[in-house]
Design an enzyme around this catalytic site. Structure first.
Site, PDB file in Angstrom:
ATOM      1  CD  GLU A 123      -2.570   1.310   2.651  1.00 37.75           C
ATOM      2  OE1 GLU A 123      -2.853   2.421   3.145  1.00 37.75           O
ATOM      3  OE2 GLU A 123      -2.939   0.230   3.159  1.00 37.75           O
ATOM      4  CD  GLU A 128      -1.714   7.290   6.314  1.00 38.62           C
ATOM      5  OE1 GLU A 128      -2.525   6.366   6.425  1.00 38.62           O
ATOM      6  OE2 GLU A 128      -0.483   7.119   6.235  1.00 38.62           O
TER       7      GLU A 128
END
Length: 309
Positions: A123, A128
């Site tokens: 991933e 984020e």
């Protein structure tokens, strides 16, 4: 109040010849929905959210083309939830195509994975963060046997070196964008966003960021081009080399994903650190949350409670 996710996405996704990538897909507002499929699934991060299908999202105004240059994705911002009922209606979308070696240029938020093989398929979190806590953090999550060196060529600051999702509570190997300003949260929004780019090859993964109106934005990124060469873009904000991590074996073909969730494993756990009263889930149910530009991201709308600023 209004919870929304504004997106302008232009992707350069391509095969590689040396360090030059050729344009293969451009995602614009008029064709945005045809590029993605909707995932009406339970939130893997256990957020207070109810992902809906495309017809529901369109009928409730959760997705819409705002202009020729912008597309809006938003969560429901009108309903007071029943605490014993489902979470807030929202959207999780996944590209219909998958990519291996590629460059993607995007604004403002995106991530990549192979959901069926997670975490062994890898991933890549390009943008984020939670609760308006700046700066942005880019992170990899993998299976066992992938670590990052402490010394590498990047402007950001490494926060962890073990990418294995089974270690350290799945924090992954992250890099905070300390070398650039306006990379996340209120400063990012106030500046009108910027450009993120990810380059993935067998040599490693690089993530770049340029604030909007920065003089350092490469012309091929800002203006679009039929080919791009990341070697000319300067030092990346985050560099994940293949030194102690074989990229080809740890990262499968990836879909591109965008989602809006509330609370969950990360944001919910650190919500109290903001100094705001109540709980994350309680505030989501009462519609007191503003979700900014990232996946698994939570921000506080303080118009009614100024002490939460």
């Amino acid at each position: 109040m209004k919870a929304s996710f504004a997106l302008l996405l232009s992707s350069v996704l391509a095969s590689v010849n040396a360090a030059t990538y050729s344009l293969s897909d451009t995602v614009v507002p008029s064709s945005f929905l045809s590029f993605f499929e909707f995932e009406a699934i339970a939130d893997p991060t256990h957020g207070r959210v109810n992902y809906v299908d495309q017809s529901t999202a369109e009928s409730q105004g959760l997705v819409q083309q705002a202009s020729s240059t912008s597309f809006i994705i938003r969560a429901d911002h009108t309903t007071v939830l029943n605490p014993s009922g489902p979470g807030r209606n929202s959207v999780r979308i996944k590209s219909q195509k998958t990519y291996t070696t590629h460059v993607a240029v995007t604004w403002p938020a995106i991530w990549e994975t192979n959901e069926a093989q997670w975490p062994n398929g890898g991933e890549i979190d390009i943008v984020e963060g939670v609760n308006d806590q700046t700066p942005n953090a880019a992170t990899l999550h993998t299976g066992a046997g992938c670590t990052m060196p402490s010394a590498r060529t990047q402007t950001g600051t490494s926060t962890s070196l073990d990418c294995n999702a089974a270690d350290n509570g799945n924090t992954g190997c992250g890099v905070q964008f300390t070398g650039v300003s306006n990379s996340y949260g209120p400063p990012f929004n106030a500046n009108g966003g910027g450009w993120y780019a990810v380059e993935r090859s067998s040599a490693g993964i690089n993530i770049f960021f340029w604030p909007r109106n920065s003089g350092s934005v490469p012309s091929e990124v800002k203006n679009g081009a039929s080919t791009v060469n990341p070697d000319n873009w300067g030092t990346p904000a985050a560099n994940f080399p293949n030194t102690n991590c074989d990229i080809n074996s740890h990262f499968d073909e990836h879909n591109i994903l965008i989602n809006l969730t509330f609370c969950g494993d990360w944001a919910g756990a650190v919500y109290g650190n903001s100094g705001c009263p109540s709980t994350c889930v309680g505030d989501v149910d009462l519609n007191l949350i503003f979700d900014s530009r990232s996946h698994e991201l939570l921000g506080r709308l303080c118009e009614q409670q100024p002490q939460c600023i």
